[in-house]
Design a protein around this motif. Sequence first.
Motif, mmCIF file in Angstrom:
data_model
loop_
_atom_site.group_PDB
_atom_site.id
_atom_site.type_symbol
_atom_site.label_atom_id
_atom_site.label_comp_id
_atom_site.label_asym_id
_atom_site.label_seq_id
_atom_site.Cartn_x
_atom_site.Cartn_y
_atom_site.Cartn_z
ATOM 1 N N MET A 1 0.779 -1.063 0.014
ATOM 2 C CA MET A 1 -0.117 0.185 -0.054
ATOM 3 C C MET A 1 0.915 1.396 0.001
ATOM 4 N N GLY A 2 0.206 2.340 -0.193
ATOM 5 C CA GLY A 2 1.055 3.518 -0.272
ATOM 6 C C GLY A 2 0.482 4.720 -1.097
ATOM 7 N N SER A 162 -0.144 -4.764 2.193
ATOM 8 C CA SER A 162 0.661 -3.761 0.788
ATOM 9 C C SER A 162 -0.233 -3.814 -0.377
ATOM 10 N N ASP A 164 -3.486 -2.847 -3.029
ATOM 11 C CA ASP A 164 -4.293 -1.668 -3.034
ATOM 12 C C ASP A 164 -5.681 -2.408 -3.173
ATOM 13 N N GLN A 214 -3.211 6.674 6.625
ATOM 14 C CA GLN A 214 -2.128 6.214 6.211
ATOM 15 C C GLN A 214 -0.890 6.805 7.057
#
Length: 217
Positions: A1-2, A162, A164, A214
Motif C-alpha cells: 500500500m502507499g 501492501s 491496493d 496512512q
Amino acid sequence: MGITSIIVSFKNRLSLITANLCSSLYHLCYLRHFVPNLTIGAPVIESLRKHTKAYLDCHLMVTNPLDYVEPLGKAGASGFTFHVEVSRDNWGELVQRIKSKGMRPGVSLKPGTPIEEVYPLVEGENPVEMVLVMTVEPGFGGQKFMPETMDKVRTLRKKYPSLDIEVDGGLGPSTIDMAASAGANCIVAGSSVFGAPDSAQVISLLRKSVEEVQKNN
C-alpha cells in the motif's frame, strides 16, 4: 500500500468530464450481462485516451471478461478489474491476458460474496494487483453505502498490508472516514463528486481522509 487514489466515476456523467479534470484517475464501469444496464466501453476509452494521460480504471461487470481484454487494452485502458463471481474457473488465464496487454489486473466482489473467494487470486503465482470491494450492489449509481462491507476491507488489509484495496459505492464526505479507517486506499466516487457544488473540494476531502489514516498507521 502507499497509493492514495481518489477515482472519479464517470458512469452516466460523461458530459461533465471536461469540467471536472481534477483527479488523476478515472473509473469507467462497463456493464453487460452481469448487471442489466449498459454504460460505456472501448470506444469511449479510446476517445478519452486521446485527451488525457490519466489512469483509466475499468470495472468490468460482465459475464465474459475475457472477450473485453483485447479491445480495452487496444483502446488505452490502464486497469482491468473483473468480478470473481464470473471468473472462478479461468482467472489465471484472464490475469495473464490482462497483463500481456499492458493493463493492471484487479478483481472485484459483490457485497454478498465471501472475501475468502479472492484469496487465491491475490496469492497466486500470477496474482491480481488490486481488490475492489463493492460497497453497494453493483449496477446503479446513487445507492447508499453498506457499512457492513467494511469488515471485508479490514480483513484484506490485515491479511495483505501492501495490497491496493479499492471501494466503490456510496462513497462521499459522510462515509469516507469509515472506508479509510478500514484500510481502503483507492476510493471510487461518482454521485458525491458530480452532485457537489465544488467537485474539487470533495475530491480533496476524500484524499485527505485516506492520507491521514496512512500517515497515522
